[in-house]
Design a protein around this motif. Structure first.
Motif, PDB file in Angstrom:
ATOM      1  N   ASP A   1       0.830  -1.213   0.000  1.00 56.14           N
ATOM      2  CA  ASP A   1       0.000   0.000   0.000  1.00 56.14           C
ATOM      3  C   ASP A   1       0.859   1.257   0.000  1.00 56.14           C
ATOM      4  O   ASP A   1       0.567   2.226  -0.705  1.00 56.14           O
ATOM      5  CB  ASP A   1      -0.934   0.014   1.212  1.00 56.14           C
ATOM      6  CG  ASP A   1      -2.032  -1.022   1.106  1.00 56.14           C
ATOM      7  OD1 ASP A   1      -2.313  -1.472  -0.024  1.00 56.14           O
ATOM      8  OD2 ASP A   1      -2.602  -1.373   2.155  1.00 56.14           O
ATOM      9  N   ARG A   2       1.927   1.259   0.779  1.00 56.65           N
ATOM     10  CA  ARG A   2       2.825   2.418   0.785  1.00 56.65           C
ATOM     11  C   ARG A   2       3.472   2.622  -0.576  1.00 56.65           C
ATOM     12  O   ARG A   2       3.659   3.743  -1.024  1.00 56.65           O
ATOM     13  CB  ARG A   2       3.915   2.238   1.846  1.00 56.65           C
ATOM     14  CG  ARG A   2       3.422   2.409   3.240  1.00 56.65           C
ATOM     15  CD  ARG A   2       4.557   2.250   4.213  1.00 56.65           C
ATOM     16  NE  ARG A   2       4.060   2.136   5.569  1.00 56.65           N
ATOM     17  CZ  ARG A   2       4.751   1.660   6.576  1.00 56.65           C
ATOM     18  NH1 ARG A   2       5.992   1.248   6.389  1.00 56.65           N
ATOM     19  NH2 ARG A   2       4.238   1.602   7.776  1.00 56.65           N
ATOM     20  N   TRP A   3       3.826   1.527  -1.233  1.00 55.93           N
ATOM     21  CA  TRP A   3       4.441   1.621  -2.552  1.00 55.93           C
ATOM     22  C   TRP A   3       3.470   2.241  -3.560  1.00 55.93           C
ATOM     23  O   TRP A   3       3.837   3.068  -4.369  1.00 55.93           O
ATOM     24  CB  TRP A   3       4.890   0.240  -3.018  1.00 55.93           C
ATOM     25  CG  TRP A   3       5.502   0.243  -4.379  1.00 55.93           C
ATOM     26  CD1 TRP A   3       4.902  -0.124  -5.539  1.00 55.93           C
ATOM     27  CD2 TRP A   3       6.822   0.667  -4.717  1.00 55.93           C
ATOM     28  NE1 TRP A   3       5.763   0.021  -6.585  1.00 55.93           N
ATOM     29  CE2 TRP A   3       6.962   0.508  -6.107  1.00 55.93           C
ATOM     30  CE3 TRP A   3       7.894   1.149  -3.981  1.00 55.93           C
ATOM     31  CZ2 TRP A   3       8.128   0.824  -6.783  1.00 55.93           C
ATOM     32  CZ3 TRP A   3       9.055   1.453  -4.659  1.00 55.93           C
ATOM     33  CH2 TRP A   3       9.165   1.297  -6.034  1.00 55.93           C
ATOM     34  N   ARG A   4       2.209   1.837  -3.481  1.00 54.46           N
ATOM     35  CA  ARG A   4       1.209   2.390  -4.396  1.00 54.46           C
ATOM     36  C   ARG A   4       0.926   3.873  -4.112  1.00 54.46           C
ATOM     37  O   ARG A   4       0.592   4.613  -5.020  1.00 54.46           O
ATOM     38  CB  ARG A   4      -0.094   1.615  -4.276  1.00 54.46           C
ATOM     39  CG  ARG A   4      -0.048   0.290  -4.932  1.00 54.46           C
ATOM     40  CD  ARG A   4      -1.452  -0.295  -5.056  1.00 54.46           C
ATOM     41  NE  ARG A   4      -1.362  -1.725  -5.212  1.00 54.46           N
ATOM     42  CZ  ARG A   4      -1.892  -2.610  -4.403  1.00 54.46           C
ATOM     43  NH1 ARG A   4      -2.612  -2.233  -3.377  1.00 54.46           N
ATOM     44  NH2 ARG A   4      -1.743  -3.889  -4.616  1.00 54.46           N
ATOM     45  N   GLN A   5       1.038   4.288  -2.862  1.00 52.92           N
ATOM     46  CA  GLN A   5       0.687   5.649  -2.475  1.00 52.92           C
ATOM     47  C   GLN A   5       1.890   6.598  -2.468  1.00 52.92           C
ATOM     48  O   GLN A   5       1.753   7.740  -2.088  1.00 52.92           O
ATOM     49  CB  GLN A   5       0.049   5.649  -1.084  1.00 52.92           C
ATOM     50  CG  GLN A   5      -1.271   4.924  -1.068  1.00 52.92           C
ATOM     51  CD  GLN A   5      -1.796   4.744   0.346  1.00 52.92           C
ATOM     52  OE1 GLN A   5      -1.173   5.162   1.313  1.00 52.92           O
ATOM     53  NE2 GLN A   5      -2.958   4.112   0.465  1.00 52.92           N
ATOM     54  N   ARG A   6       3.036   6.145  -2.930  1.00 58.56           N
ATOM     55  CA  ARG A   6       4.223   6.999  -2.919  1.00 58.56           C
ATOM     56  C   ARG A   6       4.069   8.132  -3.933  1.00 58.56           C
ATOM     57  O   ARG A   6       3.305   8.000  -4.894  1.00 58.56           O
ATOM     58  CB  ARG A   6       5.473   6.170  -3.223  1.00 58.56           C
ATOM     59  CG  ARG A   6       5.551   5.755  -4.680  1.00 58.56           C
ATOM     60  CD  ARG A   6       6.672   4.774  -4.899  1.00 58.56           C
ATOM     61  NE  ARG A   6       6.871   4.494  -6.286  1.00 58.56           N
ATOM     62  CZ  ARG A   6       6.079   3.791  -7.058  1.00 58.56           C
ATOM     63  NH1 ARG A   6       4.970   3.277  -6.571  1.00 58.56           N
ATOM     64  NH2 ARG A   6       6.355   3.595  -8.332  1.00 58.56           N
ATOM     65  N   PRO A   7       4.773   9.217  -3.747  1.00 57.59           N
ATOM     66  CA  PRO A   7       4.725  10.325  -4.716  1.00 57.59           C
ATOM     67  C   PRO A   7       5.250   9.866  -6.075  1.00 57.59           C
ATOM     68  O   PRO A   7       6.127   8.997  -6.160  1.00 57.59           O
ATOM     69  CB  PRO A   7       5.624  11.398  -4.111  1.00 57.59           C
ATOM     70  CG  PRO A   7       5.775  11.027  -2.680  1.00 57.59           C
ATOM     71  CD  PRO A   7       5.557   9.557  -2.580  1.00 57.59           C
ATOM     72  N   GLU A   8       4.746  10.440  -7.119  1.00 53.08           N
ATOM     73  CA  GLU A   8       5.117  10.032  -8.480  1.00 53.08           C
ATOM     74  C   GLU A   8       6.580  10.298  -8.809  1.00 53.08           C
ATOM     75  O   GLU A   8       7.163   9.650  -9.643  1.00 53.08           O
ATOM     76  CB  GLU A   8       4.220  10.736  -9.509  1.00 53.08           C
ATOM     77  CG  GLU A   8       2.793  10.242  -9.494  1.00 53.08           C
ATOM     78  CD  GLU A   8       2.685   8.758  -9.869  1.00 53.08           C
ATOM     79  OE1 GLU A   8       3.386   8.301 -10.782  1.00 53.08           O
ATOM     80  OE2 GLU A   8       1.890   8.057  -9.213  1.00 53.08           O
ATOM     81  N   GLY A   9       7.209  11.285  -8.184  1.00 57.25           N
ATOM     82  CA  GLY A   9       8.585  11.642  -8.488  1.00 57.25           C
ATOM     83  C   GLY A   9       9.609  10.671  -7.949  1.00 57.25           C
ATOM     84  O   GLY A   9      10.767  10.683  -8.348  1.00 57.25           O
ATOM     85  N   HIS A  10       9.222   9.774  -7.042  1.00 50.89           N
ATOM     86  CA  HIS A  10      10.180   8.852  -6.400  1.00 50.89           C
ATOM     87  C   HIS A  10      10.028   7.454  -6.958  1.00 50.89           C
ATOM     88  O   HIS A  10       9.340   6.613  -6.429  1.00 50.89           O
ATOM     89  CB  HIS A  10       9.922   8.802  -4.884  1.00 50.89           C
ATOM     90  CG  HIS A  10      10.204  10.086  -4.208  1.00 50.89           C
ATOM     91  ND1 HIS A  10       9.207  10.964  -3.908  1.00 50.89           N
ATOM     92  CD2 HIS A  10      11.358  10.650  -3.803  1.00 50.89           C
ATOM     93  CE1 HIS A  10       9.723  12.027  -3.319  1.00 50.89           C
ATOM     94  NE2 HIS A  10      11.043  11.852  -3.245  1.00 50.89           N
TER      95      HIS A  10
END
Length: 131
Positions: free
Chosen positions: A121-130
């Motif tokens: 879930d954290r991976w899916r919700q990470r900012p697009e720039g990272h």
């Protein structure tokens, strides 16, 4: 999708009439898994106490097989109680007479999310720039 005012009034009227019917309420209560789970928990508690008494009696009269049998009875009854408790927690809707509300889902199959689920879930919700 929200209900219209007319549908909401009809729903409330049906809910009140069903809640006032004692025969229907007892039939729903008798088919409620939580009712049966509560009864199984009480039976399991009684058997645990009987197993403890068997364990102590076996230890007092110095008969190890009887004490071990008491322990096995206690262990099996505790497992039965845990299973009954889990089964009693499984329904999504509450009983008639109250308001129906769905329980919050906790994971893929209703279980507590594992560390892998949380990391995903954290991976899916990470900012697009990272990336």
């Amino acid at each position: 999708m929200p209900l219209s005012e007319h549908e909401q009034r009809l729903f409330e009227q049906i809910e009140r009439s069903l809640a006032e019917d004692p025969k229907f309420a007892s039939a729903v209560r008798a088919s409620d898994p939580r009712f049966h789970a509560r009864r199984r928990l009480l039976v399991a508690a009684g058997v645990i106490i009987a197993g403890l008494a068997l364990l102590v009696y076996g230890a007092v009269i110095k008969l190890p097989p009887l004490a071990v049998a008491g322990f096995v009875v206690m262990l099996a009854s505790a497992a039965f109680a845990v299973q009954s408790h889990r089964r009693g927690q499984s329904p999504d809707l509450h009983v008639v007479g109250g308001t129906t509300s769905r329980r919050r889902p906790r994971g893929r199959s209703g279980r507590r999310p594992s560390i892998l689920d949380r990391m995903e879930d954290r991976w899916r919700q990470r900012p697009e720039g990272h990336r």
